[in-house]
Design an enzyme around this catalytic site. Sequence first.
Site, short mmCIF file in Angstrom:
data_model
loop_
_atom_site.label_atom_id
_atom_site.label_comp_id
_atom_site.label_asym_id
_atom_site.label_seq_id
_atom_site.Cartn_x
_atom_site.Cartn_y
_atom_site.Cartn_z
N GLY A 95 1.03 -1.28 0.07
CA GLY A 95 0.03 0.20 -0.07
C GLY A 95 1.07 1.37 0.14
N ASP A 97 2.47 4.94 -1.56
CA ASP A 97 2.94 5.35 -2.90
C ASP A 97 4.29 5.40 -2.72
OD1 ASP A 97 2.80 8.23 -5.16
OD2 ASP A 97 0.71 8.33 -4.67
N TYR A 100 11.55 5.74 -1.32
CA TYR A 100 13.21 5.65 -1.18
C TYR A 100 13.59 4.82 -0.35
CZ TYR A 100 18.11 6.29 -1.43
OH TYR A 100 19.09 6.53 -1.16
N GLY A 168 4.40 0.67 4.68
CA GLY A 168 3.53 0.15 3.75
C GLY A 168 3.56 -1.06 3.90
N CYS A 197 5.11 10.01 -0.43
CA CYS A 197 4.35 9.14 -0.40
C CYS A 197 3.47 10.37 -0.98
CB CYS A 197 4.24 9.15 1.08
SG CYS A 197 6.17 8.30 2.17
#
Length: 240
Positions: A95, A97, A100, A168, A197
């Site tokens: 999940g 966005d 890095y 995530g 994110c």
Amino acid sequence: MTDTQNRTLHFRELGLMDYLPAFEYQEKLMKEIIELKLKNRDRTDEIYEETPNYLLFVEHPHVYTLGKSGHEENMLANSEKLKEINATFVHTNRGGDITYHGFGQMVGYPILDLDNFKSDIHLYMRNLEEVIIRVLADYGLKGERSEGETGVWLDIGKPYARKICAMGVKTSKWVTMHGFALNVNTDLRYFEYIIACGIKDKGVTSLQRELEREFSDEEMAEVKERIKKHFCAVFEASLV
């Protein structure tokens, strides 16, 4: 806790590993746990095999990963720039966005059967945040949650709010993979090539920046030990 629950964590230090091999290893462990759960469900006797739990630590070379709900426009660097900065770009199934991973970052991948703990994804995420909040407190930093934004932050509610740990996860049959990424000695310049994110109004930081000193190998090892200690405390687990 019933006698079929197992809160033992098998700890594995993967060292420096490219993102995709680590991803495939997580998937392998997750698949094995799910297959065992299905086998237990289909048994006609009263004998159940305990499902294992794992805690993996790893460090990745420069890589940007985009979650399944992410937006590719948050990747600001083109293929030429990625090559120039020696980084790769990967779509992944967690999940969240874009984020890095790179050298000097402490990445943790808990592969847990949440039926051994509590089958509640919201609680699981809050517990992951709590682990990092406690680690930061050991270093005199006040880690905080930001409503609606997963991860751990500093100075929430202020113009200079900044994220120090991204999170995530993916779950299937209540088995988790992926996890958290705590910036320790992380080269924060790499965040300039993404909208981290997908959040435009907050920055990123690291233990190195906040404490104004680089962490030695011994101090990095200490960070890992603190994460393990607090993880076991928060999840009421034991480590082997």
